[in-house]
Write a protein that holds these residues in place. Sequence first.
Motif, PDB file in Angstrom:
ATOM      1  N   GLN A   1       0.766  -1.791  -0.402  1.00 29.84           N
ATOM      2  CA  GLN A   1      -0.333   0.058   0.367  1.00 29.84           C
ATOM      3  C   GLN A   1       1.055   1.184  -0.384  1.00 29.84           C
ATOM      4  N   ARG A   2       0.439   2.428  -0.044  1.00 31.88           N
ATOM      5  CA  ARG A   2       0.983   3.680  -0.938  1.00 31.88           C
ATOM      6  C   ARG A   2       0.494   4.494   0.332  1.00 31.88           C
ATOM      7  N   VAL A   3       1.541   5.267   0.195  1.00 31.35           N
ATOM      8  CA  VAL A   3       0.297   6.648   0.942  1.00 31.35           C
ATOM      9  C   VAL A   3      -0.181   7.445   0.465  1.00 31.35           C
ATOM     10  N   LEU A   4      -0.511   7.192  -0.399  1.00 32.10           N
ATOM     11  CA  LEU A   4      -1.841   8.046  -1.494  1.00 32.10           C
ATOM     12  C   LEU A   4      -2.516   7.078  -1.542  1.00 32.10           C
ATOM     13  N   ASP A   5      -2.367   6.123  -0.959  1.00 34.47           N
ATOM     14  CA  ASP A   5      -3.771   4.893  -0.974  1.00 34.47           C
ATOM     15  C   ASP A   5      -4.558   5.261  -0.079  1.00 34.47           C
ATOM     16  N   VAL A   6      -3.803   5.379   1.307  1.00 37.21           N
ATOM     17  CA  VAL A   6      -4.271   6.033   2.453  1.00 37.21           C
ATOM     18  C   VAL A   6      -5.118   7.640   2.443  1.00 37.21           C
ATOM     19  N   LEU A   7      -4.164   8.375   1.389  1.00 38.10           N
ATOM     20  CA  LEU A   7      -5.034   9.615   1.504  1.00 38.10           C
ATOM     21  C   LEU A   7      -5.674   9.657   0.640  1.00 38.10           C
ATOM     22  N   CYS A   8      -6.371   8.632  -0.441  1.00 35.35           N
ATOM     23  CA  CYS A   8      -7.561   8.670  -1.139  1.00 35.35           C
ATOM     24  C   CYS A   8      -8.960   7.726  -0.848  1.00 35.35           C
ATOM     25  N   ASP A   9      -8.607   7.469   0.044  1.00 37.43           N
ATOM     26  CA  ASP A   9      -9.580   6.310   0.901  1.00 37.43           C
ATOM     27  C   ASP A   9     -11.055   7.144   1.295  1.00 37.43           C
ATOM     28  N   GLU A  10     -11.448   6.436   1.817  1.00 32.67           N
ATOM     29  CA  GLU A  10     -12.924   7.331   1.765  1.00 32.67           C
ATOM     30  C   GLU A  10     -12.894   7.437   3.284  1.00 32.67           C
TER      31      GLU A  10
ATOM     32  N   ILE B   1      -1.796  10.692  16.299  1.00 34.77           N
ATOM     33  CA  ILE B   1      -3.106  12.166  16.401  1.00 34.77           C
ATOM     34  C   ILE B   1      -4.536  11.556  15.023  1.00 34.77           C
ATOM     35  N   LEU B   2      -5.270  12.291  15.028  1.00 31.86           N
ATOM     36  CA  LEU B   2      -5.229  12.014  13.719  1.00 31.86           C
ATOM     37  C   LEU B   2      -6.012  13.194  13.114  1.00 31.86           C
ATOM     38  N   LEU B   3      -5.125  13.085  11.539  1.00 33.31           N
ATOM     39  CA  LEU B   3      -5.623  14.830  10.579  1.00 33.31           C
ATOM     40  C   LEU B   3      -6.731  14.245   9.675  1.00 33.31           C
ATOM     41  N   ASN B   4      -7.689  15.617   9.833  1.00 34.66           N
ATOM     42  CA  ASN B   4      -8.578  15.942   8.652  1.00 34.66           C
ATOM     43  C   ASN B   4      -7.799  16.059   7.695  1.00 34.66           C
ATOM     44  N   LYS B   5      -8.000  15.370   6.231  1.00 31.70           N
ATOM     45  CA  LYS B   5      -7.808  15.381   5.173  1.00 31.70           C
ATOM     46  C   LYS B   5      -8.000  16.233   4.801  1.00 31.70           C
ATOM     47  N   SER B   6      -8.782  16.902   4.814  1.00 31.57           N
ATOM     48  CA  SER B   6      -9.887  18.281   4.452  1.00 31.57           C
ATOM     49  C   SER B   6      -8.175  19.600   4.533  1.00 31.57           C
ATOM     50  N   LYS B   7      -7.480  19.439   5.631  1.00 30.83           N
ATOM     51  CA  LYS B   7      -7.229  20.174   6.043  1.00 30.83           C
ATOM     52  C   LYS B   7      -5.394  20.195   5.663  1.00 30.83           C
ATOM     53  N   LEU B   8      -5.029  18.896   4.905  1.00 32.30           N
ATOM     54  CA  LEU B   8      -3.810  18.531   4.788  1.00 32.30           C
ATOM     55  C   LEU B   8      -3.373  19.513   3.242  1.00 32.30           C
ATOM     56  N   VAL B   9      -2.732  20.591   2.713  1.00 25.77           N
ATOM     57  CA  VAL B   9      -2.093  20.953   1.977  1.00 25.77           C
ATOM     58  C   VAL B   9      -0.600  20.188   1.299  1.00 25.77           C
ATOM     59  N   ARG B  10      -0.120  19.510   1.775  1.00 24.60           N
ATOM     60  CA  ARG B  10       1.055  18.998   1.200  1.00 24.60           C
ATOM     61  C   ARG B  10       1.288  17.572   2.357  1.00 24.60           C
ATOM     62  N   VAL B  11       1.988  16.245   1.326  1.00 26.25           N
ATOM     63  CA  VAL B  11       2.390  15.532   2.163  1.00 26.25           C
ATOM     64  C   VAL B  11       3.954  14.803   1.446  1.00 26.25           C
ATOM     65  N   ASP B  12       5.067  15.092   2.200  1.00 26.64           N
ATOM     66  CA  ASP B  12       6.277  15.421   1.412  1.00 26.64           C
ATOM     67  C   ASP B  12       7.149  13.942   1.799  1.00 26.64           C
ATOM     68  N   LEU B  13       7.244  13.238   1.629  1.00 25.68           N
ATOM     69  CA  LEU B  13       7.741  11.140   1.901  1.00 25.68           C
ATOM     70  C   LEU B  13       9.615  11.793   2.156  1.00 25.68           C
ATOM     71  N   LEU B  14       9.920  11.615   2.862  1.00 22.86           N
ATOM     72  CA  LEU B  14      11.118  12.136   3.088  1.00 22.86           C
ATOM     73  C   LEU B  14      12.245  10.954   2.600  1.00 22.86           C
ATOM     74  N   GLU B  15      12.799  11.422   2.677  1.00 18.54           N
ATOM     75  CA  GLU B  15      14.290  10.398   1.834  1.00 18.54           C
ATOM     76  C   GLU B  15      15.284  10.090   2.773  1.00 18.54           C
ATOM     77  N   MET B  16      16.135   8.662   2.989  1.00 23.75           N
ATOM     78  CA  MET B  16      16.289   8.057   3.438  1.00 23.75           C
ATOM     79  C   MET B  16      17.421   9.444   4.148  1.00 23.75           C
ATOM     80  N   SER B  17      18.315   9.954   3.900  1.00 21.32           N
ATOM     81  CA  SER B  17      19.308  11.174   4.480  1.00 21.32           C
ATOM     82  C   SER B  17      18.694  11.368   5.749  1.00 21.32           C
ATOM     83  N   GLU B  18      17.228  11.622   5.414  1.00 22.74           N
ATOM     84  CA  GLU B  18      16.653  13.025   6.420  1.00 22.74           C
ATOM     85  C   GLU B  18      15.479  12.078   7.437  1.00 22.74           C
ATOM     86  N   ILE B  19      15.477  11.053   6.661  1.00 23.70           N
ATOM     87  CA  ILE B  19      15.254   9.839   8.037  1.00 23.70           C
ATOM     88  C   ILE B  19      16.290   9.166   9.316  1.00 23.70           C
ATOM     89  N   HIS B  20      17.229   9.440   8.521  1.00 24.11           N
ATOM     90  CA  HIS B  20      18.688   9.279   9.560  1.00 24.11           C
ATOM     91  C   HIS B  20      18.963  10.780  10.725  1.00 24.11           C
TER      92      HIS B  20
END
Length: 90
Positions: free
Chosen positions: A30-39, A52-71
């Motif tokens: 499953q992808r993050v996009l799949d979670v964002l597009c579900d009902e 926490i619970l985020l209201n999807k209608s309030k999201l403007v941007r979702v950035d996937l972090l790169e491995m270097s950022e994760i570290h």
Amino acid sequence: MKYPKFCVPVKVTLEDGNQYYGGVHVIQSQRVLDVLCDERPFIPFKLRDRMILLNKSKLVRVDLLEMSEIHDMADLLPEVNLDYLNANAW
């Protein structure tokens, strides 16, 4: 049947400008996009110390972090399975 979930580290930006670093849980293949597009109007979002619970209608941007950022941000992010991320060519 329950499937294991994996935490995908992301940075979300809300419409009020607030930004959060945390994780979105997905099942294998499953992808993050799949979670964002579900009902569901809200998605569970894992912070370092709580969920926490985020209201999807309030999201403007979702950035996937790169491995270097994760570290670099390991002290801000929830625990993630690096083997899962590496196996999926993160």
